[in-house]
Design an enzyme around this catalytic site. Structure first.
Site, PDB file in Angstrom:
ATOM      1  N   LYS A 166      23.501 -27.733  15.527  1.00 53.21           N
ATOM      2  CA  LYS A 166      24.443 -28.324  16.486  1.00 53.21           C
ATOM      3  C   LYS A 166      24.079 -29.789  16.769  1.00 53.21           C
ATOM      4  CE  LYS A 166      27.305 -28.992  19.908  1.00 53.21           C
ATOM      5  NZ  LYS A 166      28.714 -29.248  19.705  1.00 53.21           N
ATOM      6  N   LYS A 234      23.038 -36.616  26.361  1.00 56.06           N
ATOM      7  CA  LYS A 234      22.008 -35.563  26.346  1.00 56.06           C
ATOM      8  C   LYS A 234      21.762 -35.093  24.906  1.00 56.06           C
ATOM      9  CE  LYS A 234      23.651 -31.632  26.777  1.00 56.06           C
ATOM     10  NZ  LYS A 234      24.034 -30.453  26.044  1.00 56.06           N
TER      11      LYS A 234
END
Ligand code: NAP
Length: 294
Positions: A166, A234
């Site tokens: 991811k 993030k």
């Protein structure tokens, strides 16, 4: 199946709603009150939601949030039981995930990391793509849940490999969008409008899903959050951290991180990451418009 769903944000709420729609028995929980899911039992804590569940599904912001939901006061750990499956659809650190999984597995439960791609619309339409890490048989066992929320599951390997994959997906999205935003800014400055340029991009090898998805929002100057800039930052940082752990240098991503930090200083953290375009526009003294160059 009996499912506990923890975290009802942009992604989690429609995911939980799709589980209910598919006929699963859902107990839902969110840290702040006021978010609910029609047809689900609203639980008082992660432990309460997880009590009696076959599968506990998390979709919260970051690594710290997952740790708190699992192991904090009234966390999932208090209700873990033999054979329960814990699934994490947040995007978090692969190395922290290995530690979380070890602790969960020590209690006889299973752990699958299954971050998603497909954004808010994919969560709402039940067309998410899951990027899974974990035992193949366990992933097979929870297929009905994946099918209720998404269209495909790709297994990347053992626990934490889903998060690893991811991060490299979002690394590419951040770089592709940055390229698109820089192209639009320079084109506008050179007198080529976005509307003129887009059909060329889409007919050529430059075409990408990122451009297909983001262009309509950019042309409408709609920077409301589908994927908030703070979450993409993030993920950029998670990818840079993971790269550092294995001594890989990512100079392009380091530069994009700086742009996101500047955007954050300008107060854009809760806008969509597409808003990073406005920084480039400011530096160039132009505004990308649908119909005309400035
Ligand atoms: P969001 O709308 O900001 O929701 C975040 C959720 O996490 C909220 O339910 C929030 O609760 C909860 N949370 C935050 N800190 C917490 C803590 N310490 N303890 C318990 N709960 C906590 O984010 P989102 O867009 O749904 O994203 C969720 C995850 O999916 C993120 O990891 C993101 O990177 C990933 N993701 C997002 C997208 C997207 O397009 N949005 C796409 C793929 C993956 P409160 O309501 O109390 O704040």
């Amino acid at each position: 199946m009996r499912v506990a769903f923890l975290g009802l944000g942009i992604m989690g709420r429609p995911m939980a709603a799709n589980l209910v729609k598919a006929g699963h028995e859902v107990a839902a929980w969110n840290r702040s009150p006021g978010k609910d899911v029609a047809g689900a039992r609203m639980a008082a804590s992660p432990a309460d939601a997880a009590s009696g569940a076959e599968v506990v599904w998390m979709c919260v912001s970051d690594t710290k949030a997952v740790e708190q939901v699992l192991f904090g006061p009234q966390g999932v750990e208090e209700s873990l039981s033999e054979g329960m499956v814990v699934v994490d659809s947040s995007t978090i650190s692969p190395s922290a995930t290995r530690k979380f999984a070890e602790r969960v597995k020590a209690r006889g439960a299973q752990y699958v990391d299954a971050p998603v791609t497909g954004s808010k619309s994919g969560a709402e339409n039940g067309t998410l793509i899951f990027i899974a890490g974990g035992d193949e048989a366990v992933i097979e066992r929870i297929q009905p849940l994946f099918q209720s929320m998404g269209k495909q599951v790709f297994r990347m390997g053992e626990t934490s490999k889903g998060h690893a994959a991811k991060l490299v997906m979002n690394l590419q999205i951040a770089l592709i969008y940055e390229g698109f935003a820089e192209a639009l800014t320079l084109a506008t400055k050179l007198g080529v409008t976005a509307e003129t340029l887009l059909p060329l991009i889409q007919a050529s090898m430059v075409r990408s899903g990122v451009v297909d998805y983001k262009a309509p929002f950019v042309l409408k100057r709609d920077f409301s959050p589908n994927f908030p800039l703070r979450l993409m930052l993030k993920d950029i940082r998670l990818a840079l951290e993971a790269a550092k752990e294995v001594r890989v240098k990512l100079p392009g991503l380091e530069t994009v991180e700086e742009i996101y930090e500047l955007a954050t200083e300008e107060g854009q953290q809760d806008l969509d990451y597409a808003a990073t375009l406005t920084l480039l526009e400011k530096w160039a003294g132009v505004e990308v418009k649908g119909a005309s160059a400035s």
